[in-house]
Structure formats: structure tokens, C-alpha cells
Motif scaffolding. Structure first.
Motif, PDB file in Angstrom:
ATOM      1  N   LYS A   3       0.847  -1.150   0.108  1.00 33.43           N
ATOM      2  CA  LYS A   3       0.189  -0.005  -0.051  1.00 33.43           C
ATOM      3  C   LYS A   3       0.864   1.078  -0.136  1.00 33.43           C
ATOM      4  O   LYS A   3       0.745   2.091  -0.895  1.00 33.43           O
ATOM      5  N   SER A   4       1.822   1.321   1.053  1.00 39.53           N
ATOM      6  CA  SER A   4       2.728   2.572   0.928  1.00 39.53           C
ATOM      7  C   SER A   4       3.576   2.699  -0.288  1.00 39.53           C
ATOM      8  O   SER A   4       3.577   3.828  -0.904  1.00 39.53           O
ATOM      9  N   SER A   5       4.025   1.861  -0.951  1.00 37.42           N
ATOM     10  CA  SER A   5       4.740   1.808  -2.194  1.00 37.42           C
ATOM     11  C   SER A   5       3.900   2.162  -3.265  1.00 37.42           C
ATOM     12  O   SER A   5       4.137   3.262  -4.086  1.00 37.42           O
ATOM     13  N   ALA A   6       2.531   1.666  -3.240  1.00 39.61           N
ATOM     14  CA  ALA A   6       1.625   2.340  -4.209  1.00 39.61           C
ATOM     15  C   ALA A   6       1.277   3.812  -4.162  1.00 39.61           C
ATOM     16  O   ALA A   6       1.044   4.404  -5.259  1.00 39.61           O
ATOM     17  N   LEU A   7       0.959   4.301  -3.077  1.00 42.14           N
ATOM     18  CA  LEU A   7       0.993   5.543  -2.773  1.00 42.14           C
ATOM     19  C   LEU A   7       2.064   6.420  -3.127  1.00 42.14           C
ATOM     20  O   LEU A   7       1.763   7.374  -3.797  1.00 42.14           O
ATOM     21  N   ASN A   8       3.222   6.148  -2.889  1.00 38.52           N
ATOM     22  CA  ASN A   8       4.537   6.748  -3.155  1.00 38.52           C
ATOM     23  C   ASN A   8       4.412   6.540  -4.828  1.00 38.52           C
ATOM     24  O   ASN A   8       4.852   7.765  -5.412  1.00 38.52           O
ATOM     25  N   ALA A   9       4.303   5.701  -5.488  1.00 37.92           N
ATOM     26  CA  ALA A   9       4.549   5.675  -6.854  1.00 37.92           C
ATOM     27  C   ALA A   9       3.256   6.633  -7.633  1.00 37.92           C
ATOM     28  O   ALA A   9       3.398   7.281  -8.557  1.00 37.92           O
ATOM     29  N   ILE A  10       2.157   6.345  -7.147  1.00 42.57           N
ATOM     30  CA  ILE A  10       1.227   7.064  -7.676  1.00 42.57           C
ATOM     31  C   ILE A  10       1.221   8.585  -7.846  1.00 42.57           C
ATOM     32  O   ILE A  10       1.064   9.261  -8.600  1.00 42.57           O
ATOM     33  N   THR A  11       1.775   9.125  -6.352  1.00 37.98           N
ATOM     34  CA  THR A  11       1.673  10.339  -6.119  1.00 37.98           C
ATOM     35  C   THR A  11       3.254  10.933  -6.933  1.00 37.98           C
ATOM     36  O   THR A  11       3.492  11.957  -7.141  1.00 37.98           O
ATOM     37  N   GLY A  12       4.140   9.858  -7.009  1.00 36.87           N
ATOM     38  CA  GLY A  12       5.608  10.449  -7.489  1.00 36.87           C
ATOM     39  C   GLY A  12       6.269  11.173  -6.438  1.00 36.87           C
ATOM     40  O   GLY A  12       7.260  11.835  -6.784  1.00 36.87           O
ATOM     41  N   VAL A  13       5.816  10.771  -5.176  1.00 33.31           N
ATOM     42  CA  VAL A  13       6.508  11.709  -4.050  1.00 33.31           C
ATOM     43  C   VAL A  13       7.328  10.471  -3.174  1.00 33.31           C
ATOM     44  O   VAL A  13       6.616   9.829  -2.441  1.00 33.31           O
ATOM     45  N   LYS A  14       8.592  10.413  -3.395  1.00 36.12           N
ATOM     46  CA  LYS A  14       9.438   9.344  -2.811  1.00 36.12           C
ATOM     47  C   LYS A  14       9.301   9.546  -1.112  1.00 36.12           C
ATOM     48  O   LYS A  14       9.682  10.806  -1.002  1.00 36.12           O
ATOM     49  N   GLY A  15       9.004   8.677  -0.458  1.00 40.21           N
ATOM     50  CA  GLY A  15       9.089   8.593   0.934  1.00 40.21           C
ATOM     51  C   GLY A  15       7.660   9.271   1.378  1.00 40.21           C
ATOM     52  O   GLY A  15       7.631   9.405   2.949  1.00 40.21           O
ATOM     53  N   LEU A  16       6.576   9.451   0.660  1.00 36.36           N
ATOM     54  CA  LEU A  16       5.324  10.257   1.064  1.00 36.36           C
ATOM     55  C   LEU A  16       4.764   9.342   2.201  1.00 36.36           C
ATOM     56  O   LEU A  16       4.587   9.619   3.322  1.00 36.36           O
ATOM     57  N   ALA A  17       4.513   8.060   1.928  1.00 40.20           N
ATOM     58  CA  ALA A  17       3.925   7.037   2.972  1.00 40.20           C
ATOM     59  C   ALA A  17       5.325   6.111   3.173  1.00 40.20           C
ATOM     60  O   ALA A  17       5.818   5.905   2.436  1.00 40.20           O
ATOM     61  N   ARG A  18       5.346   5.860   4.341  1.00 34.24           N
ATOM     62  CA  ARG A  18       6.407   5.215   4.740  1.00 34.24           C
ATOM     63  C   ARG A  18       6.464   3.507   4.438  1.00 34.24           C
ATOM     64  O   ARG A  18       5.794   2.931   5.180  1.00 34.24           O
ATOM     65  N   ALA A  19       7.347   3.145   3.704  1.00 40.64           N
ATOM     66  CA  ALA A  19       7.232   1.705   3.236  1.00 40.64           C
ATOM     67  C   ALA A  19       8.186   0.937   4.117  1.00 40.64           C
ATOM     68  O   ALA A  19       9.342   1.533   4.763  1.00 40.64           O
ATOM     69  N   SER A  20       7.575  -0.154   4.671  1.00 45.24           N
ATOM     70  CA  SER A  20       8.760  -0.875   5.527  1.00 45.24           C
ATOM     71  C   SER A  20       8.785  -2.275   4.970  1.00 45.24           C
ATOM     72  O   SER A  20       7.709  -2.877   4.604  1.00 45.24           O
ATOM     73  N   LYS A  21       9.997  -2.752   5.430  1.00 45.82           N
ATOM     74  CA  LYS A  21       9.949  -4.080   5.173  1.00 45.82           C
ATOM     75  C   LYS A  21       9.169  -5.107   6.132  1.00 45.82           C
ATOM     76  O   LYS A  21       9.147  -6.246   6.232  1.00 45.82           O
ATOM     77  N   THR A  22       8.803  -4.518   7.336  1.00 47.59           N
ATOM     78  CA  THR A  22       8.132  -4.996   8.224  1.00 47.59           C
ATOM     79  C   THR A  22       6.698  -4.823   8.103  1.00 47.59           C
ATOM     80  O   THR A  22       6.267  -3.815   8.461  1.00 47.59           O
ATOM     81  N   PRO A  23       5.844  -5.811   7.634  1.00 53.22           N
ATOM     82  CA  PRO A  23       4.418  -5.572   7.334  1.00 53.22           C
ATOM     83  C   PRO A  23       3.650  -4.945   8.597  1.00 53.22           C
ATOM     84  O   PRO A  23       4.176  -5.577   9.948  1.00 53.22           O
ATOM     85  N   GLY A  24       2.639  -4.016   8.572  1.00 56.70           N
ATOM     86  CA  GLY A  24       1.814  -3.502   9.727  1.00 56.70           C
ATOM     87  C   GLY A  24       2.606  -2.435  10.436  1.00 56.70           C
ATOM     88  O   GLY A  24       2.250  -2.066  11.575  1.00 56.70           O
ATOM     89  N   ARG A  25       3.584  -1.833   9.808  1.00 54.31           N
ATOM     90  CA  ARG A  25       4.327  -0.293  10.781  1.00 54.31           C
ATOM     91  C   ARG A  25       3.089   0.678  10.695  1.00 54.31           C
ATOM     92  O   ARG A  25       3.226   1.391  11.440  1.00 54.31           O
ATOM     93  N   THR A  26       2.247   0.834   9.577  1.00 53.79           N
ATOM     94  CA  THR A  26       1.264   1.832   9.537  1.00 53.79           C
ATOM     95  C   THR A  26       0.244   1.617  10.540  1.00 53.79           C
ATOM     96  O   THR A  26      -0.628   0.615  10.622  1.00 53.79           O
ATOM     97  N   GLN A  27       0.309   2.344  11.662  1.00 49.37           N
ATOM     98  CA  GLN A  27      -0.453   2.134  13.031  1.00 49.37           C
ATOM     99  C   GLN A  27      -1.518   3.281  13.286  1.00 49.37           C
ATOM    100  O   GLN A  27      -2.241   3.306  14.206  1.00 49.37           O
ATOM    101  N   LEU A  28      -1.502   4.235  12.317  1.00 49.75           N
ATOM    102  CA  LEU A  28      -2.135   5.464  12.376  1.00 49.75           C
ATOM    103  C   LEU A  28      -2.887   5.602  11.163  1.00 49.75           C
ATOM    104  O   LEU A  28      -2.499   5.225  10.132  1.00 49.75           O
TER     105      LEU A  28
END
Length: 197
Positions: free
Chosen positions: A38-63
Motif C-alpha cells: 500500500k505505501s509503495s503504491a501511494l508513493n508511486a502514484i503521487t510520485g513523491v518518494k517517501g510520502l508514505a513510509r514503506a517498511s519491510k516489516t508489515p503492519g508499521r502503519t498504525q495510525l
């Protein structure tokens, strides 16, 4: 003024409705399993690197994370569900948070459900769809990680999913790595936010 997804910027995080941005305009929320990309998709769609924090540990988005596009247009990153190695009570809290947001947010224009194309329509995905459709929430499915399949396999999976969902939910084949479906996904978001593409 035309909407530019590259202007996306972090607004705030919240866990309760009262702490969220003013409930006006339109926002498109992204939901999906914790390992669906999900985070990688958001970053790719917007073209803003690091907008959503992608992590190799699933479930890091808790907010619930809000990203501004204009004064009255936002993208929203909902906590991932189903996979994360977290305590049961934390998962329960996430579920309540997402349910409150989906039920109580008047500016919610649509929900984009992110699914790994190799494992689409899990039980948790179906639960979310089962709630959203009767509530009148517009749905669109983003089938991520399409680079893991051949184009023919990806197209077949998308066609079957579209059929399984009754032909009423849009489906986009997507790969953040290869850029597949990026323009199509952007066009969908523009439409959901009532902006011309």
C-alpha cells in the motif's frame, strides 16, 4: 486549478475522528493487507518518494495518515490489516479505528482496496467490501505486485476479480516497481476527487 499529485504532502496522523482534519472536501482512502504494498503504491502514484513510509516489516502503519493535495482534496493511508505481527488487542484497536473512520467521515469519496495480485480477495478484503458496499462507499481495487506475474496472468486475475465483484467495482493492475498501471490509477483518483485528469 488542475490537481497535481506531486504536490501531495503529509498533513497529520490521527486515531480518532475528533483529531482528524476538518471534514470537508473530498478524500480517497487506501486500505489493504499489511503486506500488499500500500505505501509503495501511494508513493508511486503521487510520485513523491517517501510520502508514505514503506517498511519491510508489515503492519508499521498504525495510525490514519492524511496527505494534502489541495485545500479540499486529500489522500488517506489507513492502517494495514491481517498480517502484522502485533498483539491481538492492537489489531482490535486498528479495526475500530478504521470502522469509525469509514462510518463517520463525511468527506470520504472512495476507498481504494490494495490487494497483492497473487493473493486477491482474502477474507479480510471481503469483509471490508461487505461493509463498504451497503454503506454506499465507492470502491476501486488496486492489484499490486503485478510484476510478479506475466501480463496474461495479471489480466486474467483482474478479469476474474472484476467478475467476482459483480462487475461493479473497478480493478487496476499495478506495479510500483515497473510503473504498470500508474497512469490508470492516477486517472481513477482524479475522477474520484472530481478533478479532471
Amino acid at each position: 486549478m488542475p490537481l497535481d499529485l506531486r504536490q501531495a504532502h503529509f498533513l497529520m496522523s490521527a486515531t480518532v475522528l475528533a483529531a482528524m482534519p476538518p471534514d470537508r472536501g473530498r478524500e480517497v482512502a487506501f486500505a489493504g493487507r499489511s503486506n500488499a504494498g500500500k505505501s509503495s503504491a501511494l508513493n508511486a502514484i503521487t510520485g513523491v518518494k517517501g510520502l508514505a513510509r514503506a517498511s519491510k516489516t508489515p503492519g508499521r502503519t498504525q495510525l490514519i495518515n492524511f496527505f494534502g493535495l489541495s485545500q479540499d482534496a486529500r489522500l488517506v493511508d489507513l492502517p494495514g490489516y491481517g498480517f502484522a505481527d502485533v498483539p491481538v488487542e492492537v489489531k482490535a484497536t486498528w479495526g475500530e479505528m478504521i470502522e469509525d473512520y469509514l462510518a463517520g467521515r463525511q468527506s470520504l469519496a472512495a476507498l481504494i482496496i490494495v490487494m497483492d495480485i497473487r493473493h486477491p480477495l482474502t477474507d479480510l478484503d471481503q469483509q471490508l467490501i461487505g461493509w463498504a458496499q451497503p454503506a454506499g462507499v465507492t470502491l476501486h481495487v488496486l492489484l499490486t505486485k503485478a510484476d510478479k506475474l506475466s501480463k496474461a496472468q495479471a489480466d486474467r486475475t483482474a478479469a476474474k476479480l472484476h467478475q467476482d465483484l459483480g462487475g461493479v467495482v473497478g480493478v487496476t493492475v499495478f506495479s510500483a516497481t515497473k510503473g504498470t498501471g500508474k497512469d490508470a490509477a492516477r486517472k481513477v483518483i482524479f475522477g474520484l476527487l472530481n478533478f479532471p485528469a
